[in-house]
Write an enzyme that holds these catalytic residues in place. Sequence first.
Site, mmCIF file in Angstrom:
data_model
loop_
_atom_site.group_PDB
_atom_site.id
_atom_site.type_symbol
_atom_site.label_atom_id
_atom_site.label_comp_id
_atom_site.label_asym_id
_atom_site.label_seq_id
_atom_site.Cartn_x
_atom_site.Cartn_y
_atom_site.Cartn_z
ATOM 1 N N THR A 26 0.683 -0.847 0.207
ATOM 2 C CA THR A 26 0.095 -0.550 0.299
ATOM 3 C C THR A 26 0.779 1.225 -0.017
ATOM 4 O OG1 THR A 26 -0.219 -0.056 1.886
ATOM 5 C CG2 THR A 26 -1.880 -0.943 1.018
ATOM 6 N N CYS A 76 -4.348 -22.349 -28.712
ATOM 7 C CA CYS A 76 -5.752 -23.318 -28.726
ATOM 8 C C CYS A 76 -7.226 -22.689 -28.945
ATOM 9 C CB CYS A 76 -5.520 -24.207 -27.472
ATOM 10 S SG CYS A 76 -6.106 -23.359 -25.687
ATOM 11 N N HIS A 103 -0.230 -16.781 -5.361
ATOM 12 C CA HIS A 103 -1.655 -16.486 -4.961
ATOM 13 C C HIS A 103 -1.378 -15.840 -7.217
ATOM 14 C CE1 HIS A 103 -4.315 -15.507 -1.696
ATOM 15 N NE2 HIS A 103 -3.760 -16.709 -2.094
ATOM 16 N N ARG A 146 -9.928 -5.047 0.332
ATOM 17 C CA ARG A 146 -11.086 -4.513 0.550
ATOM 18 C C ARG A 146 -11.132 -3.552 1.790
ATOM 19 N NH1 ARG A 146 -9.134 -9.602 1.011
ATOM 20 N NH2 ARG A 146 -11.080 -11.415 -0.090
ATOM 21 N N CYS A 154 -4.900 -24.183 -21.959
ATOM 22 C CA CYS A 154 -3.517 -25.068 -21.936
ATOM 23 C C CYS A 154 -1.623 -24.434 -21.479
ATOM 24 C CB CYS A 154 -2.863 -24.834 -23.540
ATOM 25 S SG CYS A 154 -2.276 -23.558 -24.719
HETATM 26 P P1 NAD Z 1 -5.989 -7.231 2.808
HETATM 27 O O1 NAD Z 1 -5.975 -7.038 1.792
HETATM 28 O O2 NAD Z 1 -7.024 -8.755 3.556
HETATM 29 O O3 NAD Z 1 -4.609 -7.030 3.953
HETATM 30 C C1 NAD Z 1 -3.985 -6.089 4.358
HETATM 31 C C2 NAD Z 1 -3.847 -5.987 5.472
HETATM 32 O O4 NAD Z 1 -2.583 -5.225 5.527
HETATM 33 C C3 NAD Z 1 -4.967 -5.247 6.169
HETATM 34 O O5 NAD Z 1 -5.376 -5.522 7.807
HETATM 35 C C4 NAD Z 1 -4.587 -3.974 6.948
HETATM 36 O O6 NAD Z 1 -5.001 -3.566 7.748
HETATM 37 C C5 NAD Z 1 -2.461 -4.076 6.914
HETATM 38 N N1 NAD Z 1 -2.215 -2.544 6.271
HETATM 39 C C6 NAD Z 1 -2.673 -2.404 4.777
HETATM 40 N N2 NAD Z 1 -1.152 -1.601 4.950
HETATM 41 C C7 NAD Z 1 -0.239 -1.563 5.987
HETATM 42 C C8 NAD Z 1 0.088 -0.188 5.700
HETATM 43 N N3 NAD Z 1 0.793 0.201 5.487
HETATM 44 N N4 NAD Z 1 1.010 -0.898 7.639
HETATM 45 C C9 NAD Z 1 0.557 -2.068 8.153
HETATM 46 N N5 NAD Z 1 -0.066 -2.654 7.578
HETATM 47 C C10 NAD Z 1 -0.930 -1.985 6.451
HETATM 48 O O7 NAD Z 1 -4.667 -8.563 1.833
HETATM 49 P P2 NAD Z 1 -3.984 -10.444 2.236
HETATM 50 O O8 NAD Z 1 -4.183 -10.767 3.463
HETATM 51 O O9 NAD Z 1 -2.747 -9.658 0.939
HETATM 52 O O10 NAD Z 1 -5.579 -11.187 1.634
HETATM 53 C C11 NAD Z 1 -6.121 -9.581 0.575
HETATM 54 C C12 NAD Z 1 -5.685 -10.975 -1.023
HETATM 55 O O11 NAD Z 1 -5.982 -9.985 -2.482
HETATM 56 C C13 NAD Z 1 -4.486 -11.872 -1.092
HETATM 57 O O12 NAD Z 1 -4.628 -12.985 -2.068
HETATM 58 C C14 NAD Z 1 -3.935 -10.855 -2.517
HETATM 59 O O13 NAD Z 1 -3.221 -11.880 -3.662
HETATM 60 C C15 NAD Z 1 -4.856 -9.796 -2.735
HETATM 61 N N6 NAD Z 1 -4.277 -8.283 -3.146
HETATM 62 C C16 NAD Z 1 -2.919 -8.172 -4.012
HETATM 63 C C17 NAD Z 1 -2.079 -6.699 -3.979
HETATM 64 C C18 NAD Z 1 -1.061 -6.745 -4.298
HETATM 65 O O14 NAD Z 1 -0.828 -7.579 -5.082
HETATM 66 N N7 NAD Z 1 -0.259 -5.810 -4.051
HETATM 67 C C19 NAD Z 1 -3.209 -6.253 -3.686
HETATM 68 C C20 NAD Z 1 -4.528 -6.138 -3.356
HETATM 69 C C21 NAD Z 1 -5.028 -7.699 -2.989
HETATM 70 ZN ZN ZN Z 2 -3.648 -21.919 -24.788
#
Ligand code: NAD
Ligand code: ZN
Length: 257
Positions: free
Chosen positions: A29, A161, A125, A37, A136
């Site tokens: 982030t 494919c 993921h 979410r 494929c």
């Molecule tokens: P999540 O969104 O469920 O949880 C993220 C957590 O990080 C939250 O509890 C939040 O409070 C905390 N958080 C956010 N910014 C923060 C910061 N700067 N310092 C401290 N805490 C912080 O994410 P998750 O558990 O990874 O699960 C969600 C799914 O979403 C995963 O499967 C992932 O694949 C996918 N996703 C990936 C990305 C990415 O690749 N950057 C982005 C969004 C979602």
């Molecule tokens: Zn294919």
Amino acid sequence: MNEAVVRRAAVLVAEAQRIVVLTGAGISTDSGIPDFRGPNGLWTRDPDAEKASDIRFYLADADLRRRAWARRAAGTLWATVAPNAGHRALVSLETNGKLDVLVTQNVDELHQLAGSDPARVIEIHGTTRKAACLDCGTRWPMEKILDRVRAGEDDPRCEECDGIVKSATVSFGQSLVAADLLAAEEATRRCDLLLAVGTSLQVYPVNNLVPLASQAGAQVVIVNAEPTPMDQYAAAIVRGSISEVLPMIVGAEGGTE
Ligand code: NAD
Ligand code: ZN
């Protein structure tokens, strides 16, 4: 930020020899990628994007796929993002010889861009920087498919494919890659410390790595802004901003910059 807890976490890391790190959206982030979410989350703002990440809708609904490709082709979202001090802290943990495996739920490849050894990163993921044929399994760099979209193909098909193409992520309704999950579990069983960073630990089965580590006798450290359902297993829970506290916890120089 509670400095005593940061120190406690730093001591646990310093004492550990073989660390497994588990990261989630929260470590990215501060690079400008919103989580899904949270209040500013991608899905909170765009329910159509959430629907597109369910494989059943994606397969069944060509219009949904067209909208998903159009969104992706229009977005420069991840082209400009760069790793932050949190990702870099984990690189220094690796340089110190303590990091065994880095399991990430993120699909942004920022760990590799920061300099983490790809051989130690398990993208449980998948990745949005590649695309894959759902029939494929042929893979392409995402940009190659986006070029086709920009050139007018609104629902690009596999050249081999004619199968449906999707970003190489694990969508809802798809299984994880068995070998990846197995490798993550094996590493977790042999680690002496599991460091969970920026994950709400709500997504199964990845969140199960936490009790697995604990049962195998490892210490657990959680760095996350909000409480998680796995906090009971942790010897230290750090609530600060990841890019600030993670460099302190792993003893890296620099901090946020
Ligand atoms: P999540 O969104 O469920 O949880 C993220 C957590 O990080 C939250 O509890 C939040 O409070 C905390 N958080 C956010 N910014 C923060 C910061 N700067 N310092 C401290 N805490 C912080 O994410 P998750 O558990 O990874 O699960 C969600 C799914 O979403 C995963 O499967 C992932 O694949 C996918 N996703 C990936 C990305 C990415 O690749 N950057 C982005 C969004 C979602
Ligand atoms: Zn294919």
